[in-house]
Write a protein that holds these residues in place. Structure first.
Motif, short mmCIF file in Angstrom:
data_model
loop_
_atom_site.label_atom_id
_atom_site.label_comp_id
_atom_site.label_asym_id
_atom_site.label_seq_id
_atom_site.Cartn_x
_atom_site.Cartn_y
_atom_site.Cartn_z
N MET A 239 55.35 51.07 -31.52
CA MET A 239 54.32 50.88 -32.37
C MET A 239 53.17 51.53 -32.21
O MET A 239 52.91 51.78 -31.08
CB MET A 239 54.22 49.46 -32.41
N GLN A 240 52.37 51.80 -33.51
CA GLN A 240 51.10 52.53 -33.33
C GLN A 240 50.14 51.66 -32.30
O GLN A 240 49.24 52.44 -31.61
CB GLN A 240 50.32 52.69 -34.77
N GLY A 241 49.88 50.51 -32.57
CA GLY A 241 49.09 49.63 -31.68
C GLY A 241 47.58 49.88 -31.89
O GLY A 241 47.24 50.93 -32.68
N SER A 242 46.75 48.85 -31.75
CA SER A 242 45.34 48.88 -31.77
C SER A 242 44.67 48.31 -30.48
O SER A 242 44.87 47.32 -30.10
CB SER A 242 44.92 48.01 -32.85
N TYR A 243 43.85 49.13 -29.78
CA TYR A 243 43.27 48.66 -28.49
C TYR A 243 41.97 49.41 -28.50
O TYR A 243 41.63 50.27 -29.18
CB TYR A 243 44.19 49.38 -27.47
N ASP A 244 41.09 48.78 -27.36
CA ASP A 244 39.97 49.18 -27.26
C ASP A 244 39.92 50.35 -26.13
O ASP A 244 40.20 50.31 -25.07
CB ASP A 244 39.10 47.81 -26.61
N SER A 245 39.66 51.49 -26.75
CA SER A 245 39.77 52.55 -25.84
C SER A 245 38.67 52.82 -25.07
O SER A 245 38.72 53.77 -23.91
CB SER A 245 39.85 54.02 -27.04
N THR A 246 37.50 51.97 -25.11
CA THR A 246 36.47 51.97 -24.11
C THR A 246 36.56 51.05 -22.95
O THR A 246 35.70 51.08 -21.89
CB THR A 246 34.97 51.42 -24.80
N ASP A 249 40.49 48.58 -18.24
CA ASP A 249 40.56 47.72 -17.22
C ASP A 249 41.09 46.28 -17.44
O ASP A 249 40.44 45.21 -17.23
CB ASP A 249 39.28 47.69 -16.37
N LYS A 250 41.89 46.21 -18.62
CA LYS A 250 42.13 45.16 -19.41
C LYS A 250 43.70 45.19 -19.65
O LYS A 250 44.36 46.21 -20.08
CB LYS A 250 41.32 44.93 -20.85
N LEU A 251 44.09 43.88 -19.46
CA LEU A 251 45.56 43.67 -19.92
C LEU A 251 45.61 43.03 -21.08
O LEU A 251 45.23 41.67 -21.38
CB LEU A 251 46.60 43.04 -18.75
N GLU A 252 46.11 43.38 -22.12
CA GLU A 252 46.23 42.78 -23.60
C GLU A 252 47.35 43.16 -24.37
O GLU A 252 47.88 44.45 -24.20
CB GLU A 252 45.05 43.07 -24.04
N ILE A 253 47.81 42.20 -25.39
CA ILE A 253 48.62 42.47 -26.36
C ILE A 253 48.00 43.34 -27.54
O ILE A 253 47.29 43.01 -27.95
CB ILE A 253 49.50 41.29 -26.65
N THR A 254 48.64 44.50 -27.82
CA THR A 254 48.02 45.46 -28.86
C THR A 254 48.64 45.63 -29.92
O THR A 254 48.29 46.11 -31.05
CB THR A 254 47.92 46.82 -28.02
N ALA A 255 49.89 44.98 -30.31
CA ALA A 255 50.61 45.25 -31.43
C ALA A 255 52.08 44.19 -31.26
O ALA A 255 52.76 43.96 -30.34
CB ALA A 255 51.31 46.47 -31.71
N ILE A 256 52.26 43.54 -32.30
CA ILE A 256 53.56 42.65 -32.67
C ILE A 256 54.17 43.05 -33.79
O ILE A 256 53.46 43.13 -34.76
CB ILE A 256 53.24 41.41 -32.41
N GLY A 257 55.46 43.60 -33.73
CA GLY A 257 56.27 43.89 -35.11
C GLY A 257 57.60 43.32 -35.19
O GLY A 257 58.32 43.09 -33.99
N TYR A 258 58.21 43.15 -36.34
CA TYR A 258 59.59 43.04 -36.41
C TYR A 258 60.28 43.73 -37.31
O TYR A 258 59.64 44.26 -38.72
CB TYR A 258 59.58 41.61 -37.09
N GLN A 259 61.46 44.49 -36.82
CA GLN A 259 62.15 45.59 -37.75
C GLN A 259 63.67 45.56 -37.40
O GLN A 259 63.89 45.72 -36.00
CB GLN A 259 61.32 47.00 -37.71
N ASN A 267 52.03 45.95 -25.19
CA ASN A 267 50.89 45.56 -24.19
C ASN A 267 50.34 46.76 -23.70
O ASN A 267 51.08 47.80 -23.20
CB ASN A 267 51.08 44.52 -23.16
N CYS A 268 48.77 46.96 -23.73
CA CYS A 268 48.21 48.07 -22.98
C CYS A 268 47.82 47.13 -21.26
O CYS A 268 47.40 46.36 -21.35
CB CYS A 268 47.00 48.33 -23.62
N ARG A 269 48.42 48.19 -20.37
CA ARG A 269 48.34 47.61 -18.89
C ARG A 269 47.05 48.09 -18.10
O ARG A 269 46.81 47.85 -17.08
CB ARG A 269 49.36 48.13 -18.26
N GLY A 270 46.37 49.13 -19.01
CA GLY A 270 44.92 49.67 -18.56
C GLY A 270 45.17 50.54 -17.80
O GLY A 270 46.47 51.19 -17.23
#
Length: 349
Positions: A239-246, A249-259, A267-270
């Protein structure tokens, strides 16, 4: 129970073949440049035990904490608890090698870390972050694993056992054990994942993967193939995802999809420069049964001048299952980096 099941799934991830080749080339270069020789501790300790008359029961009395840890977690090393204090203090932390056994291409090491007076870094479990080496003239440790054993609050000591291997036989002489850095802050937190905003038929992009795990079926294989950048490596559509490029140093879910019957959670692991972050996902159905990802892929991207790691986990679920499922995510974050470059050199008699 959840941690054990997740660890089994996580350990099944396989690195890309060219990465293994690069590791082997680096290790070969290190071996030819090594300056310190290795002597099996078995011989050195035998001199102490036989000539010095130090028997295992005496070791137990003289070194009760270390012996208790070794006897509890690594009984095979009980006769290899070192009678001398082999320590190195840097950055407010003292490292001590408690027991060592080196035989041919294999080595076992029990090591501890404790605070120096005036410091308070060691408060429980810490992580060596794969920054340890055992170096010898004949061989360097280049494969192995590290297990946290126990934190002794009375001693303020965190104990580890390392199982190390070399492609060459460790030679005689002296050897050096080194730990470059510690991660002193370990956090684990479980949260429910909100699936109400998932995107159906999400926008996908091609990436070159550096790890994957699971057994793909035909639905999953549709999204796997050759890398478009390096045709000899594996690729995947994620998935393309959406995350804070700045914030790297963060662990977060960046996209959820169903297909195509596949639920994807990205998730972005930093950045992994000074921390280790990963996320364990599990799906719990109405009956309380737990399910883990059918497949997962890992890749890296450049963000804000840093190499950042990503992971996407894929669950094969029907529309009906999707409507009644609860997804839980456990966040594992280990940071609080202390770079001490601790080192102990063993002199053979």
């Amino acid at each position: 129970m959840f941690q054990e099941a997740y660890k089994k799934a996580y350990d099944n991830k396989v690195p890309d073949r060219d990465l293994l080749q690069k590791i082997e080339e680096r290790s070969a270069a290190k071996r030819y440049g090594a300056w310190v020789a290795l002597r099996p501790v078995v011989a050195a300790l035998a001199v102490v035990l036989v000539c010095g008359g130090v028997a295992t029961p005496i070791l137990a009395r003289e070194f009760p904490f270390a012996y208790r840890i070794v006897e509890k977690y690594a009984p095979g090393l009980a006769d290899y608890v070192l009678p001398q204090a082999l320590t190195d203090s840097k950055a407010g932390i003292k490292m001590q090698v408690e027991a060592v056994r080196v035989e041919e291409k294999n080595a076992e090491v029990v090591v501890s870390f404790t605070d120096e007076p005036g410091f308070d870094y060691i408060q429980g479990e810490v992580d060596l972050y794969d920054s340890y080496t055992l170096t010898g003239y004949g061989g360097d440790s280049n494969v192995g694993g590290c297990s946290f054993l126990e934190y002794d609050a009375a001693e303020d000591k965190a104990y580890f056992k390392l199982d190390l291997g070399s492609w060459d036989t460790f030679d005689q002489g002296k050897f050096r054990f080194r730990v470059r850095m510690l991660l002193t802050n370990c956090v684990e937190e479980t949260q429910v994942v909100d699936l109400t905003g998932l995107e159906r038929s999400p926008v996908l992009k091609d990436v070159t993967i550096n790890g994957a795990g699971g057994a793909p079926d035909s639905r999953i294989e549709k999204y796997l193939g050759k890398s478009v950048e390096e045709l000899w490596r594996r690729g995947a559509q994620v998935m393309q995802g959406s995350y804070d490029s700045t914030n790297v140093d963060k662990l977060e879910i960046t996209a959820i999809g169903y297909q195509d019957g596949i639920l994807r959670i990205q998730n972005c692991r930093g950045s992994f420069k000074n921390a280790d972050r990963h996320m364990a996902l599990r799906w719990v159905d109405a009956a309380g049964n737990e399910y883990f990802a059918d497949y997962s892929v890992d890749w890296q991207e450049e963000l804000a001048g840093e190499t950042v790691s990503f992971n996407e986990q894929w669950f094969i679920v029907s529309e009906e299952e999707l409507a009644g499922m609860q997804m839980e995510a456990t966040y594992f974050v280990t940071d609080g980096c202390i770079e001490g470059d601790w080192e102990v050199v063993f002199e053979a008699p």
